[in-house]
Scaffold this active site. Structure first.
Site, PDB file in Angstrom:
ATOM      1  N   ARG A  94      28.445  83.456  20.974  1.00 14.72           N
ATOM      2  CA  ARG A  94      27.169  83.160  21.659  1.00 14.72           C
ATOM      3  C   ARG A  94      27.292  81.828  22.400  1.00 14.72           C
ATOM      4  O   ARG A  94      26.828  81.674  23.527  1.00 14.72           O
ATOM      5  CB  ARG A  94      26.004  83.108  20.657  1.00 14.72           C
ATOM      6  CG  ARG A  94      24.691  82.737  21.318  1.00 14.72           C
ATOM      7  CD  ARG A  94      23.491  82.794  20.389  1.00 14.72           C
ATOM      8  NE  ARG A  94      22.265  82.456  21.120  1.00 14.72           N
ATOM      9  CZ  ARG A  94      21.049  82.484  20.593  1.00 14.72           C
ATOM     10  NH1 ARG A  94      20.875  82.848  19.341  1.00 14.72           N
ATOM     11  NH2 ARG A  94      19.988  82.166  21.320  1.00 14.72           N
ATOM     12  N   ASN A 148      21.422  92.772  19.790  1.00 11.98           N
ATOM     13  CA  ASN A 148      21.338  92.511  21.229  1.00 11.98           C
ATOM     14  C   ASN A 148      22.682  92.703  21.919  1.00 11.98           C
ATOM     15  O   ASN A 148      23.695  92.857  21.235  1.00 11.98           O
ATOM     16  CB  ASN A 148      20.850  91.065  21.438  1.00 11.98           C
ATOM     17  CG  ASN A 148      19.343  91.004  21.596  1.00 11.98           C
ATOM     18  OD1 ASN A 148      18.739  91.869  22.232  1.00 11.98           O
ATOM     19  ND2 ASN A 148      18.747  89.972  21.025  1.00 11.98           N
ATOM     20  N   CYS A 170      12.739  95.332  20.115  1.00 11.59           N
ATOM     21  CA  CYS A 170      12.733  93.898  20.393  1.00 11.59           C
ATOM     22  C   CYS A 170      11.471  93.302  19.802  1.00 11.59           C
ATOM     23  O   CYS A 170      10.413  93.926  19.828  1.00 11.59           O
ATOM     24  CB  CYS A 170      12.745  93.689  21.905  1.00 11.59           C
ATOM     25  SG  CYS A 170      12.485  91.967  22.387  1.00 11.59           S
ATOM     26  N   ASP A 171      11.588  92.068  19.293  1.00  9.79           N
ATOM     27  CA  ASP A 171      10.421  91.443  18.666  1.00  9.79           C
ATOM     28  C   ASP A 171       9.599  90.588  19.629  1.00  9.79           C
ATOM     29  O   ASP A 171       8.581  90.030  19.245  1.00  9.79           O
ATOM     30  CB  ASP A 171      10.861  90.600  17.458  1.00  9.79           C
ATOM     31  CG  ASP A 171      11.796  89.466  17.868  1.00  9.79           C
ATOM     32  OD1 ASP A 171      11.848  89.118  19.056  1.00  9.79           O
ATOM     33  OD2 ASP A 171      12.492  88.926  16.990  1.00  9.79           O
ATOM     34  N   HIS A 200      13.311  92.595  27.605  1.00 13.15           N
ATOM     35  CA  HIS A 200      13.326  91.210  28.091  1.00 13.15           C
ATOM     36  C   HIS A 200      13.032  91.154  29.581  1.00 13.15           C
ATOM     37  O   HIS A 200      13.606  90.325  30.317  1.00 13.15           O
ATOM     38  CB  HIS A 200      14.669  90.516  27.765  1.00 13.15           C
ATOM     39  CG  HIS A 200      14.851  90.254  26.297  1.00 13.15           C
ATOM     40  ND1 HIS A 200      15.943  89.590  25.782  1.00 13.15           N
ATOM     41  CD2 HIS A 200      14.072  90.565  25.222  1.00 13.15           C
ATOM     42  CE1 HIS A 200      15.831  89.500  24.463  1.00 13.15           C
ATOM     43  NE2 HIS A 200      14.696  90.098  24.098  1.00 13.15           N
ATOM     44  N   TYR A 265      10.935  86.176  29.013  1.00 12.48           N
ATOM     45  CA  TYR A 265      12.334  86.246  29.474  1.00 12.48           C
ATOM     46  C   TYR A 265      12.452  86.340  30.991  1.00 12.48           C
ATOM     47  O   TYR A 265      13.536  86.141  31.541  1.00 12.48           O
ATOM     48  CB  TYR A 265      13.061  87.422  28.814  1.00 12.48           C
ATOM     49  CG  TYR A 265      13.612  87.045  27.453  1.00 12.48           C
ATOM     50  CD1 TYR A 265      14.875  86.466  27.326  1.00 12.48           C
ATOM     51  CD2 TYR A 265      12.865  87.246  26.299  1.00 12.48           C
ATOM     52  CE1 TYR A 265      15.377  86.104  26.090  1.00 12.48           C
ATOM     53  CE2 TYR A 265      13.360  86.892  25.056  1.00 12.48           C
ATOM     54  CZ  TYR A 265      14.617  86.318  24.957  1.00 12.48           C
ATOM     55  OH  TYR A 265      15.116  85.953  23.727  1.00 12.48           O
ATOM     56  N   ARG A 287      21.410  76.606  23.172  1.00  9.34           N
ATOM     57  CA  ARG A 287      20.597  77.257  22.128  1.00  9.34           C
ATOM     58  C   ARG A 287      21.448  77.623  20.906  1.00  9.34           C
ATOM     59  O   ARG A 287      20.992  77.499  19.782  1.00  9.34           O
ATOM     60  CB  ARG A 287      19.910  78.500  22.720  1.00  9.34           C
ATOM     61  CG  ARG A 287      19.080  79.297  21.716  1.00  9.34           C
ATOM     62  CD  ARG A 287      17.884  78.518  21.166  1.00  9.34           C
ATOM     63  NE  ARG A 287      17.201  79.254  20.119  1.00  9.34           N
ATOM     64  CZ  ARG A 287      16.482  78.689  19.138  1.00  9.34           C
ATOM     65  NH1 ARG A 287      16.347  77.376  19.076  1.00  9.34           N
ATOM     66  NH2 ARG A 287      15.899  79.427  18.233  1.00  9.34           N
TER      67      ARG A 287
HETATM   68  P1  NAD Z   1      24.136  86.177  12.930  1.00 11.31           P
HETATM   69  O1  NAD Z   1      25.414  85.860  13.612  1.00 11.31           O
HETATM   70  O2  NAD Z   1      23.560  85.222  11.970  1.00 11.31           O
HETATM   71  O3  NAD Z   1      24.302  87.586  12.161  1.00 11.31           O
HETATM   72  C1  NAD Z   1      24.988  88.654  12.653  1.00 11.31           C
HETATM   73  C2  NAD Z   1      25.901  89.237  11.574  1.00 11.31           C
HETATM   74  O4  NAD Z   1      26.536  90.411  12.139  1.00 11.31           O
HETATM   75  C3  NAD Z   1      27.042  88.309  11.126  1.00 11.31           C
HETATM   76  O5  NAD Z   1      26.992  88.122   9.738  1.00 11.31           O
HETATM   77  C4  NAD Z   1      28.308  89.042  11.558  1.00 11.31           C
HETATM   78  O6  NAD Z   1      29.388  88.869  10.669  1.00 11.31           O
HETATM   79  C5  NAD Z   1      27.833  90.488  11.585  1.00 11.31           C
HETATM   80  N1  NAD Z   1      28.661  91.398  12.376  1.00 11.31           N
HETATM   81  C6  NAD Z   1      29.246  91.180  13.567  1.00 11.31           C
HETATM   82  N2  NAD Z   1      29.890  92.277  13.973  1.00 11.31           N
HETATM   83  C7  NAD Z   1      29.715  93.234  13.031  1.00 11.31           C
HETATM   84  C8  NAD Z   1      30.143  94.584  12.882  1.00 11.31           C
HETATM   85  N3  NAD Z   1      30.894  95.176  13.817  1.00 11.31           N
HETATM   86  N4  NAD Z   1      29.787  95.243  11.757  1.00 11.31           N
HETATM   87  C9  NAD Z   1      29.035  94.649  10.816  1.00 11.31           C
HETATM   88  N5  NAD Z   1      28.589  93.376  10.905  1.00 11.31           N
HETATM   89  C10 NAD Z   1      28.929  92.675  12.009  1.00 11.31           C
HETATM   90  O7  NAD Z   1      23.081  86.488  14.098  1.00 11.31           O
HETATM   91  P2  NAD Z   1      21.499  86.391  14.120  1.00 11.31           P
HETATM   92  O8  NAD Z   1      21.106  85.226  14.937  1.00 11.31           O
HETATM   93  O9  NAD Z   1      20.937  86.506  12.788  1.00 11.31           O
HETATM   94  O10 NAD Z   1      21.129  87.663  14.978  1.00 11.31           O
HETATM   95  C11 NAD Z   1      21.552  88.944  14.605  1.00 11.31           C
HETATM   96  C12 NAD Z   1      21.339  89.920  15.733  1.00 11.31           C
HETATM   97  O11 NAD Z   1      19.952  90.206  15.891  1.00 11.31           O
HETATM   98  C13 NAD Z   1      21.794  89.405  17.099  1.00 11.31           C
HETATM   99  O12 NAD Z   1      22.340  90.469  17.840  1.00 11.31           O
HETATM  100  C14 NAD Z   1      20.503  88.960  17.723  1.00 11.31           C
HETATM  101  O13 NAD Z   1      20.562  88.915  19.115  1.00 11.31           O
HETATM  102  C15 NAD Z   1      19.607  90.049  17.240  1.00 11.31           C
HETATM  103  N6  NAD Z   1      18.169  89.789  17.371  1.00 11.31           N
HETATM  104  C16 NAD Z   1      17.487  90.645  18.139  1.00 11.31           C
HETATM  105  C17 NAD Z   1      16.148  90.510  18.295  1.00 11.31           C
HETATM  106  C18 NAD Z   1      15.456  91.460  19.201  1.00 11.31           C
HETATM  107  O14 NAD Z   1      14.384  91.161  19.671  1.00 11.31           O
HETATM  108  N7  NAD Z   1      16.025  92.634  19.487  1.00 11.31           N
HETATM  109  C19 NAD Z   1      15.489  89.474  17.656  1.00 11.31           C
HETATM  110  C20 NAD Z   1      16.210  88.596  16.856  1.00 11.31           C
HETATM  111  C21 NAD Z   1      17.576  88.773  16.701  1.00 11.31           C
HETATM  112  C1  G6P Z   2      13.608  86.705  20.735  1.00 11.81           C
HETATM  113  C2  G6P Z   2      14.197  87.903  21.390  1.00 11.81           C
HETATM  114  C3  G6P Z   2      15.474  88.296  20.731  1.00 11.81           C
HETATM  115  C4  G6P Z   2      16.433  87.144  20.703  1.00 11.81           C
HETATM  116  C5  G6P Z   2      15.784  85.982  20.008  1.00 11.81           C
HETATM  117  C6  G6P Z   2      16.660  84.775  20.167  1.00 11.81           C
HETATM  118  O1  G6P Z   2      13.134  87.028  19.464  1.00 11.81           O
HETATM  119  O2  G6P Z   2      13.325  88.978  21.413  1.00 11.81           O
HETATM  120  O3  G6P Z   2      16.027  89.377  21.418  1.00 11.81           O
HETATM  121  O4  G6P Z   2      17.623  87.470  20.013  1.00 11.81           O
HETATM  122  O5  G6P Z   2      14.543  85.672  20.614  1.00 11.81           O
HETATM  123  O6  G6P Z   2      16.217  83.831  19.303  1.00 11.81           O
HETATM  124  P1  G6P Z   2      17.100  82.591  18.891  1.00 11.81           P
HETATM  125  O7  G6P Z   2      16.167  81.862  18.004  1.00 11.81           O
HETATM  126  O8  G6P Z   2      18.309  83.162  18.181  1.00 11.81           O
HETATM  127  O9  G6P Z   2      17.451  81.895  20.140  1.00 11.81           O
HETATM  128 MN    MN Z   3      14.483  90.795  22.000  1.00 11.13          MN
END
Ligand code: NAD
Ligand code: G6P
Ligand code: MN
Length: 444
Positions: A94, A148, A170-171, A200, A265, A287
């Protein structure tokens, strides 16, 4: 379905895992669990949260069979739901997504612009892997996916796993609705929205209470002055200084197209020069660094404290809109509640003047068969044109992945509203190829 559910959280080592687990415990009367598992491909990272949550669950919900594993068969066997939030390449990548574009004069961001495109290319492989595990070991299960970049992941699912039971979510719409609800003095669950866009990349066209009173004008007036910054924090998520800045900036997004309320976004697409200038002030601290020093550190420190104390007493993980949304979604499917939720789905006419095969974000009625999109009618040319450009970028990334095409990846970056020229796009692409190494398919 059974009356007690088995859930695996994929990306068990995620910073969001403890919050979702706490939310599941909070909802044990509405959505009871028999089994809860964590799965991650990084055993060391997951092990810290796994060990802490094992202690916590033993104290607070000993009836739930809890385990954590890196073995796909163990993780995905006998499950009803997979709640997925993996980050392929983790925070190290990231950070690169954010910093590599900056060297080329373009902002770097997790899901938008070149950073999001680079992350998309990495994420597809990891997503296909866990979808295939789920289908192999629990063919009836649903995957509720936060991983994501959701727009690109959703398009990849549409193209590569069209029959799979994967729901991409998405949240941000629920998080922003909480802010809107505070602005109008209502509870979020009292409000119903109309919304159209891509992930987004969307707009609210209506925010009404259950009696049918419309709050769009009132919220617009507030946002025109304050953006989505609210007096009291409505959530524990989206509160760091950089997020405050983003909520504030919604004011300037609204000014461009004041008829509807914008997703935060959109700042990356409408004000890319502003975002880039801002990032250039502190190019070493993006970030990713803020999250590693903040949420990641807090969550893992809490977990380590629990392990050290051998007890979770007195230690609380945050629970927020993010966690409540995914639990509500599981519940809507499990109990066929027909709740209304904004989700990422194939358009098929939901937005009348937009391609059928585009993955769009719209309100849906969710029940046992998944989401049924609600039609949002015709959208104005300004939004339609912006969306068409962006959705084409997302489709080109997936085509580039499938065909291993350098050309299409170059086109995707060139077409992105965030990249100034084909020349910059090419230099960026060449750099991203090196930085992403084996995380990307080899492009020809
Ligand atoms: P993080 O790095 O703390 O956690 C991600 C985990 O995924 C890690 O422990 C990593 O080892 C694991 N991982 C990576 N590749 C893998 C695979 N192939 N199989 C199994 N595990 C695997 O990240 P985070 O900040 O907690 O975010 C997690 C995900 O959630 C990110 O993709 C983030 O963008 C997403 N997210 C999405 C939204 C949304 O609105 N859609 C909101 C918040 C977070
Ligand atoms: C929002 C979006 C997510 C994104 C997150 C990033 O919740 O909807 O898609 O992953 O923000 O947040 P962060 O705190 O990791 O920058
Ligand atoms: Mn999102």
């Amino acid at each position: 379905m059974m009356n007690k559910f088995s859930v695996v959280i994929a990306g068990g080592g995620s910073t969001f895992t403890p919050g979702i687990v706490m939310m599941l415990l909070d909802n044990s009367d509405r959505f009871p669990l028999r089994k809860l598992k964590l799965y991650d491909n990084d055993g060391d990272r997951q092990g810290i949260l796994g060990e802490a949550l094992a202690i916590l669950l033993k104290e607070q919900a000993p009836e739930i069979e809890f385990s954590y594993t890196t073995d796909p068969e163990e993780a995905f066997s006998d499950i009803d739901f997979c709640m997925a939030h993996i980050r392929v390449g983790k925070y190290a990548m990231r950070e690169k997504d954010e910093k590599v574009p900056l060297k080329h004069g373009v902002f770097g961001q997790e899901t938008c612009g070149p950073g999001g495109i680079a992350y998309g290319m990495r994420s597809i492989t990891g997503m296909l892997e866990i979808i295939d595990y789920m289908e192999k070991y629990s063919p009836e299960a649903w995957m509720l996916n936060y991983s994501n970049p959701a727009a690109i992941v959703a398009e990849a699912c549409r193209v590569l796993r069209p029959a799979s039971k994967v729901l991409n979510i998405c949240d941000m719409p629920v998080g922003t609705l909480r802010r809107m609800s505070q602005i109008v003095g209502k509870k979020p669950e009292e409000l119903e929205v109309r919304y159209f866009g891509l992930n987004h990349f969307g707009w609210w066209t209506s925010v009404k209470d259950k009696e049918g009173n419309e709050y769009l004008d009132q919220i617009r007036e507030y946002v025109a002055e304050n953006g989505y910054l609210t007096q009291i924090e409505v959530d524990t998520q989206h509160t760091d200084p950089s997020w405050q800045e983003t909520h504030k900036k919604a004011k300037d997004i609204l000014a461009v197209a004041p008829e509807y309320l914008p997703n935060t976004y959109l700042k990356y697409y409408l004000y890319p020069d502003y975002v880039t200038d801002h990032m250039q002030e502190h190019p070493e601290y993006t970030r990713a660094n803020e999250v590693m020093a903040g949420r990641e550190k807090t969550v893992f420190d809490h977990a380590k404290n629990i392990i050290e104390n051998g007890s979770a007493k007195g230690i609380a993980f945050d629970i927020d809109a993010h966690a409540s949304f995914i639990v509500d979604l599981a519940r809507a499917i499990a109990y066929n509640t027909h709740e209304r939720m904004v989700m990422i789905v194939e358009n098929n006419g939901a937005i009348a003047n937009f391609p059928d095969d585009a993955m769009v974000e719209v309100p849906c009625i969710v029940g046992v068969d998944g989401p049924e999109p609600l039609t949002q009618g015709y959208i104005p040319a300004f939004q339609q044109a912006l969306m068409f450009q962006q959705v084409t970028v997302e489709k080109l990334v997936v085509e580039a992945y499938v065909e291993k095409s350098y050309q299409k990846m170059w086109q995707a970056l060139t077409l992105s509203k965030t990249v100034p020229s084909a020349q910059v796009a090419k230099e960026l692409l060449d750099d991203l190829i090196i930085e992403n190494g084996d995380f990307w398919p080899e492009l020809k």
